[in-house]
Design an enzyme around this catalytic site. Sequence first.
Site, short mmCIF file in Angstrom:
data_model
loop_
_atom_site.label_atom_id
_atom_site.label_comp_id
_atom_site.label_asym_id
_atom_site.label_seq_id
_atom_site.Cartn_x
_atom_site.Cartn_y
_atom_site.Cartn_z
NE ARG A 132 16.89 -1.60 -20.86
CZ ARG A 132 17.43 -2.62 -19.82
NH1 ARG A 132 17.26 -3.83 -19.77
NH2 ARG A 132 17.88 -2.06 -18.82
NE ARG A 176 21.14 -0.42 -14.30
CZ ARG A 176 20.54 -0.47 -15.30
NH1 ARG A 176 20.48 0.72 -16.25
NH2 ARG A 176 19.95 -1.51 -15.87
P1 AMP Z 1 16.67 -4.09 -13.00
O1 AMP Z 1 15.38 -3.53 -13.78
O2 AMP Z 1 16.77 -5.69 -12.75
O3 AMP Z 1 17.82 -3.54 -14.10
O4 AMP Z 1 16.86 -3.18 -11.76
C1 AMP Z 1 16.76 -1.83 -11.63
C2 AMP Z 1 17.33 -1.16 -10.22
O5 AMP Z 1 16.35 -1.71 -9.23
C3 AMP Z 1 18.68 -1.81 -9.86
O6 AMP Z 1 19.64 -0.94 -10.34
C4 AMP Z 1 18.61 -1.56 -8.36
O7 AMP Z 1 18.83 -0.22 -8.02
C5 AMP Z 1 17.16 -1.93 -8.26
N1 AMP Z 1 17.02 -3.42 -7.94
C6 AMP Z 1 16.66 -4.33 -8.44
N2 AMP Z 1 16.59 -5.82 -8.08
C7 AMP Z 1 17.20 -5.75 -6.75
C8 AMP Z 1 17.48 -6.51 -5.78
N3 AMP Z 1 17.36 -7.75 -5.97
N4 AMP Z 1 18.25 -5.90 -4.61
C9 AMP Z 1 18.25 -4.39 -4.79
N5 AMP Z 1 18.01 -3.59 -5.74
C10 AMP Z 1 17.42 -4.14 -6.68
#
Ligand code: AMP
Length: 218
Positions: A132, A176
């Site tokens: 990605r 993740r």
């Molecule tokens: P994403 O872009 O959705 O893959 O999110 C990237 C990272 O941001 C995640 O692996 C978490 O570390 C953090 N993150 C995103 N959304 C949340 C959430 N709702 N609560 C806590 N951490 C979050």
Amino acid sequence: MKKELIFMGPPASGKGTQTKKLAAETGLVHVDTGSLLREAMAQGTEAGKIAKDYVERGALVPVEVVAQIIKDRLKQDDVQKGFILDGFPRSIEQAEMLDDMLKEIDDGKEVQTKVIYFEIPIENLMERIIYRRSCPKCGAIYNLKTMPIKQEGICDACGSELVQRKDDTEEIAKKRFDTYFEQTAPLIDFYNNRGLLVRLDATGSIDEIYNKLKEVIK
Ligand code: AMP
């Protein structure tokens, strides 16, 4: 009626790509938690400084930090007609906080809520993550393996240089996924029990999934 869509699913299940398409077509505002956190990190805000360590380890950022960012965003004028919430809630605790927030923000409003669960076998998702690339300027998302790009490393849409997210490595992605199964997957039952969950078959091409998505949110 205000439309509130919550998209949930494992990392790289296509939520962001589908949200961008749907937001462009419907005018619903894309509220992307991960991007809001990455922005806060890039700007070096207090919240961003706290978030950095967690994001880079593939762990959830402390709930009070994320909840404040989301609450501030959901209170803004542009989201009052409706939004697509991408990446929040990611735990039962966050879902309960979201309930409280929306009770306050939507007081007296007529609201339709749906939780769309992107159902996809996780076997192929690691590859999606590693290949990605995204555009830091316009947010377009690419996959080096499956999506031909006109000029290597350059965003087709706006000409900016593409970047790879720091947490899009195999090692962090594994964490993740663990975080997703431990903390986020219980939301499937949580929302199903409330009659809000809609399952979306998130396999197939971007356009195929988009067509199915439009059916389920009608
Ligand atoms: P994403 O872009 O959705 O893959 O999110 C990237 C990272 O941001 C995640 O692996 C978490 O570390 C953090 N993150 C995103 N959304 C949340 C959430 N709702 N609560 C806590 N951490 C979050």
